[in-house]
Design a protein around this motif. Structure first.
Motif, PDB file in Angstrom:
ATOM      1  N   VAL A 146       0.852  -1.180   0.000  1.00 29.30           N
ATOM      2  CA  VAL A 146       0.000   0.000   0.000  1.00 29.30           C
ATOM      3  C   VAL A 146       0.892   1.236   0.000  1.00 29.30           C
ATOM      4  O   VAL A 146       2.026   1.196   0.493  1.00 29.30           O
ATOM      5  CB  VAL A 146      -0.952  -0.025   1.214  1.00 29.30           C
ATOM      6  N   GLN A 147       0.372   2.314  -0.543  1.00 24.53           N
ATOM      7  CA  GLN A 147       1.110   3.569  -0.515  1.00 24.53           C
ATOM      8  C   GLN A 147       0.981   4.232   0.840  1.00 24.53           C
ATOM      9  O   GLN A 147      -0.006   4.010   1.570  1.00 24.53           O
ATOM     10  CB  GLN A 147       0.586   4.510  -1.599  1.00 24.53           C
ATOM     11  N   GLY A 170      -2.221   5.154   3.075  1.00 21.76           N
ATOM     12  CA  GLY A 170      -3.287   4.215   2.791  1.00 21.76           C
ATOM     13  C   GLY A 170      -3.666   3.380   3.996  1.00 21.76           C
ATOM     14  O   GLY A 170      -3.166   3.585   5.112  1.00 21.76           O
ATOM     15  N   SER A 171      -4.545   2.412   3.748  1.00 21.11           N
ATOM     16  CA  SER A 171      -5.071   1.569   4.821  1.00 21.11           C
ATOM     17  C   SER A 171      -5.016   0.101   4.427  1.00 21.11           C
ATOM     18  O   SER A 171      -5.091  -0.245   3.245  1.00 21.11           O
ATOM     19  CB  SER A 171      -6.539   1.942   5.114  1.00 21.11           C
ATOM     20  N   ASN A 212      -4.676   2.452   9.499  1.00 13.19           N
ATOM     21  CA  ASN A 212      -4.902   3.648   8.698  1.00 13.19           C
ATOM     22  C   ASN A 212      -3.668   4.542   8.743  1.00 13.19           C
ATOM     23  O   ASN A 212      -2.809   4.387   9.608  1.00 13.19           O
ATOM     24  CB  ASN A 212      -6.114   4.414   9.226  1.00 13.19           C
TER      25      ASN A 212
END
Length: 121
Positions: A12-13, A16-17, A83
């Protein structure tokens, strides 16, 4: 024996979550605590968060306000909602369960195989 099946890791970047899940199954009297640890390359394993079946939670300072641990006692499952992920959250995340043995002779901790979480900058 107790089996822990983890899911939800990935790439994920930053910002992100991701949501991790861990389901426990097997032979035990009851679960006392479930939680998540993580280990990044070259670093010691550290507690991320844990939760008792009664709902009492503990968080590492580094994740407070960003991660939320929850459980579904009926499903013997623990979740970690992550998150605002940061590159420094990159690690192998392992689920753990502390259970009371089926014969109530004592407690034992079990570990899942781990799931990779990678946060790109």
């Amino acid at each position: 024996q107790v089996q822990l099946v983890e899911s939800g890791g990935g790439l994920v970047q930053a910002g992100g979550s991701l949501r991790l899940s861990c389901a426990a199954s097997g032979s035990y009297y009851r679960i006392i605590t479930m939680g998540w640890y993580r280990q990044a390359p070259g670093k010691q394993r550290e507690l991320v968060a844990d939760i008792t079946t009664g709902g009492t939670t503990t968080y590492a300072d580094s994740v407070k306000g960003r991660f939320t641990i929850s459980n579904d006692n009926a499903k013997n499952t623990v979740y970690l909602q992550m998150n605002s992920l940061k590159p420094e959250d990159t690690a192998v995340y392992s689920c753990t369960a502390d259970v009371l043995r089926f014969d109530r002779s004592g407690q034992r901790a079990y570990w899942g195989q781990g799931t990779q979480v990678t946060v790109s900058s």
